[in-house]
Scaffold this motif. Structure first.
Motif, PDB file in Angstrom:
ATOM      1  N   VAL A 168       4.210 -13.708  16.358  1.00  0.00           N
ATOM      2  CA  VAL A 168       5.287 -14.084  15.521  1.00  0.00           C
ATOM      3  C   VAL A 168       5.146 -13.301  13.981  1.00  0.00           C
ATOM      4  N   ALA A 169       6.267 -13.530  13.243  1.00  0.00           N
ATOM      5  CA  ALA A 169       6.454 -12.741  12.044  1.00  0.00           C
ATOM      6  C   ALA A 169       5.441 -12.856  10.884  1.00  0.00           C
ATOM      7  N   ALA A 170       4.999 -14.124  10.951  1.00  0.00           N
ATOM      8  CA  ALA A 170       4.127 -14.483   9.789  1.00  0.00           C
ATOM      9  C   ALA A 170       2.530 -14.740  10.206  1.00  0.00           C
ATOM     10  N   PRO A 171       1.847 -14.240   9.208  1.00  0.00           N
ATOM     11  CA  PRO A 171       0.441 -14.856   9.634  1.00  0.00           C
ATOM     12  C   PRO A 171      -0.003 -16.402   9.445  1.00  0.00           C
ATOM     13  N   VAL A 187       3.438  -4.306   4.958  1.00  0.00           N
ATOM     14  CA  VAL A 187       3.247  -3.322   5.897  1.00  0.00           C
ATOM     15  C   VAL A 187       4.723  -2.551   5.511  1.00  0.00           C
ATOM     16  N   ALA A 188       5.535  -3.287   5.792  1.00  0.00           N
ATOM     17  CA  ALA A 188       6.846  -2.385   5.766  1.00  0.00           C
ATOM     18  C   ALA A 188       7.206  -1.894   4.538  1.00  0.00           C
ATOM     19  N   ARG A 189       6.895  -2.599   3.513  1.00  0.00           N
ATOM     20  CA  ARG A 189       7.070  -1.985   2.053  1.00  0.00           C
ATOM     21  C   ARG A 189       6.392  -0.910   1.763  1.00  0.00           C
ATOM     22  N   LEU A 190       5.286  -0.949   2.001  1.00  0.00           N
ATOM     23  CA  LEU A 190       4.364   0.183   1.692  1.00  0.00           C
ATOM     24  C   LEU A 190       4.594   1.492   2.458  1.00  0.00           C
ATOM     25  N   SER A 191       4.862   1.058   3.718  1.00  0.00           N
ATOM     26  CA  SER A 191       5.353   2.405   4.627  1.00  0.00           C
ATOM     27  C   SER A 191       6.549   3.172   4.093  1.00  0.00           C
ATOM     28  N   ALA A 192       7.505   2.207   3.736  1.00  0.00           N
ATOM     29  CA  ALA A 192       8.863   2.955   3.050  1.00  0.00           C
ATOM     30  C   ALA A 192       8.338   3.463   1.813  1.00  0.00           C
ATOM     31  N   ASP A 193       7.488   2.653   0.908  1.00  0.00           N
ATOM     32  CA  ASP A 193       7.190   3.375  -0.427  1.00  0.00           C
ATOM     33  C   ASP A 193       6.467   4.528  -0.219  1.00  0.00           C
ATOM     34  N   TRP A 194       5.529   4.797   0.663  1.00  0.00           N
ATOM     35  CA  TRP A 194       5.058   6.077   0.941  1.00  0.00           C
ATOM     36  C   TRP A 194       6.017   6.990   1.083  1.00  0.00           C
ATOM     37  N   VAL A 195       7.183   6.997   1.959  1.00  0.00           N
ATOM     38  CA  VAL A 195       8.211   8.069   2.136  1.00  0.00           C
ATOM     39  C   VAL A 195       8.993   8.277   0.614  1.00  0.00           C
ATOM     40  N   ILE A 196       9.066   7.155  -0.095  1.00  0.00           N
ATOM     41  CA  ILE A 196       9.650   7.315  -1.353  1.00  0.00           C
ATOM     42  C   ILE A 196       8.751   8.095  -2.483  1.00  0.00           C
ATOM     43  N   ALA A 197       7.567   7.698  -2.166  1.00  0.00           N
ATOM     44  CA  ALA A 197       6.584   8.421  -3.447  1.00  0.00           C
ATOM     45  C   ALA A 197       6.421   9.667  -2.962  1.00  0.00           C
ATOM     46  N   GLU A 198       6.159  10.155  -1.602  1.00  0.00           N
ATOM     47  CA  GLU A 198       5.918  11.481  -1.302  1.00  0.00           C
ATOM     48  C   GLU A 198       7.112  12.312  -1.355  1.00  0.00           C
ATOM     49  N   SER A 199       8.296  11.892  -1.295  1.00  0.00           N
ATOM     50  CA  SER A 199       9.488  12.568  -1.217  1.00  0.00           C
ATOM     51  C   SER A 199       9.843  12.645  -2.715  1.00  0.00           C
ATOM     52  N   LYS A 232      10.251  -5.784  11.482  1.00  0.00           N
ATOM     53  CA  LYS A 232       9.182  -4.907  10.752  1.00  0.00           C
ATOM     54  C   LYS A 232      10.502  -3.624  10.349  1.00  0.00           C
ATOM     55  N   SER A 233      10.981  -3.449  11.513  1.00  0.00           N
ATOM     56  CA  SER A 233      11.955  -2.070  11.136  1.00  0.00           C
ATOM     57  C   SER A 233      13.206  -2.322  10.176  1.00  0.00           C
ATOM     58  N   GLU A 234      13.586  -3.887  10.039  1.00  0.00           N
ATOM     59  CA  GLU A 234      14.609  -4.095   9.142  1.00  0.00           C
ATOM     60  C   GLU A 234      14.159  -4.084   7.613  1.00  0.00           C
ATOM     61  N   LEU A 235      12.889  -4.531   7.627  1.00  0.00           N
ATOM     62  CA  LEU A 235      12.159  -4.579   6.511  1.00  0.00           C
ATOM     63  C   LEU A 235      12.062  -3.281   5.769  1.00  0.00           C
ATOM     64  N   ILE A 236      11.532  -2.376   6.584  1.00  0.00           N
ATOM     65  CA  ILE A 236      11.409  -0.844   6.338  1.00  0.00           C
ATOM     66  C   ILE A 236      12.688  -0.328   5.799  1.00  0.00           C
TER      67      ILE A 236
END
Length: 375
Positions: free
Chosen positions: A160-163, A182-194, A214-218
């Motif tokens: 399920v979505a929550a721990p 996880v979603a926030r940081l993976s998207a933030d990596w793209v923002i930061a790297e680019s 997860k993909s919607e949060l990304i």
């Protein structure tokens, strides 16, 4: 020593959704010159820098019940072709060996019918506990109800979505990092790297609610930076990834050409399947699109990252640690104590900080659990 049996259940009835592609607006102009607001970019870079730290002390449980002897666990896997599911299963088996329990693994083969048959078989075995390994319990409502009636505790991994504990479905606990983090940081990596200018493709599996969320949060986090454009969201069920991802990548390359600079996938395995198509198109392994997996950090992902071949980063789950946590949570359930409530912190692995490892394995948890269990 833990006895380990691998079983297969289910028939080849394919109930998964087929791969679909949705586009974020038309026409898509690729990376914007606008970039990000300074505060958004600074926040993304700070979060990524923090998540890339490797010397993280154990912050999980240090107390709990002593080992309950003579228990049997059945691990029902969504599919044993999913490296994350396999990594957690190995962790459960390792921890069960230490605590003195037996484990049986049943492969649901990635189809609704197969997963239902696997969980039905697990319930019929009347084990001490059952692991919901990476699938939506809603697919198996009848079997979950039967386990609940039989007073067999269920623990989920990415179920399920929550721990933490869940009442609907009835899970003693669900083990996962925070999907939002996880979603926030993976998207933030793209923002930061680019530096706030990217054209992004997201790979997901809408047949799994956990992955879809997860993909919607990304996508929501990517949207905080106007200079980052969502080019496409590719819905490819994980069991179909090997056959469908190369075709999808070839089509994306033809459609977006130089506009496609970055990708985020809900699971690293998409990039294993994307690599042949990128290579065939003449794309260097260390050039755009720069790819990050938002789970699960399997050994092949680390190998691609370290060799700079079509994957630049991953947000790995601590798969072995989570397997040990599952065993500890069962021990708490058998001792009539509440779940620990522990949620592992989110980490980002790159070639610069992996140290040549093939999985994210933070320190301290093995000794901590051994001490708790008296082992």
């Amino acid at each position: 020593m833990a006895a380990v049996v691998l079983a297969t259940a289910g028939t080849a009835l394919d109930g998964c959704q087929r791969g679909l592609s949705t586009r974020a607006g038309a026409p898509v102009a690729g990376p914007s010159r606008a970039g990000c607001p300074p505060a958004t970019l600074a926040r993304a870079k700070a979060g990524v820098q923090q998540a890339e730290q490797v010397d993280v002390p154990w912050d999980g449980p240090t107390s709990g019940p002593r080992a309950v002897p003579g228990r049997t666990i059945v691990y029902v896997a969504q599919t044993m072709t999913n490296p994350g599911v396999v990594g957690v299963a190995k962790g459960v088996i390792e921890a069960a060996t230490v605590i003195g329990w037996s484990v049986r693994v049943i492969d649901g083969q990635g189809t609704p019918a197969g997963i239902q048959a696997a969980l039905a078989q697990a319930v019929n075995l009347e084990p001490s506990g059952i692991v919901i390994g990476g699938f939506d319990p809603g697919l198996t409502a009848q079997q979950v109800a039967q386990a609940d009636t039989a007073h067999i505790p269920l623990i989920g991994w990415h179920a399920v979505a929550a721990p933490g504990p869940s009442t609907s479905p009835p899970l003693f606990s669900n083990i996962t990092t925070s999907v939002g983090d996880v979603a926030r940081l993976s998207a933030d990596w793209v923002i930061a790297e680019s530096d706030g200018r990217a054209g992004v493709v997201v790979f997901t599996d809408d047949s799994v609610p956990f992955a879809r969320n997860k993909s919607e949060l990304i996508k929501d986090e990517l949207a905080t930076c106007p200079g980052v454009r969502l080019l496409a969201s590719e819905n490819i069920p994980i069991p179909d990834a090997t056959s469908r991802t190369p075709q999808a990548v070839s089509a994306l390359l033809a459609r977006f050409q130089g506009q496609w600079t970055h990708s985020v996938a809900i699971n690293d395995l998409y990039f294993a399947d994307a690599a042949p198509a990128l290579r065939a198109a003449g794309r260097p392994g260390n050039a755009a699109p720069y790819n990050i997996g938002a789970g699960d950090g399997d050994p092949s992902a680390f190998q691609r990252i370290d060799s700079r071949q079509f994957q630049a980063a991953t947000v790995p789950e601590p798969l072995s640690e989570q397997g040990w946590q599952i065993v500890d949570e069962f021990n708490r359930a058998f001792s009539h104590q509440p779940a620990s409530g522990y949620v592992a912190p989110v980490h980002i692995s790159t070639a610069a900080n992996s140290g040549g490892a093939t999985f994210w394995d933070p320190g301290g948890y093995r000794q901590a659990y051994r001490t708790i269990w008296g082992r």
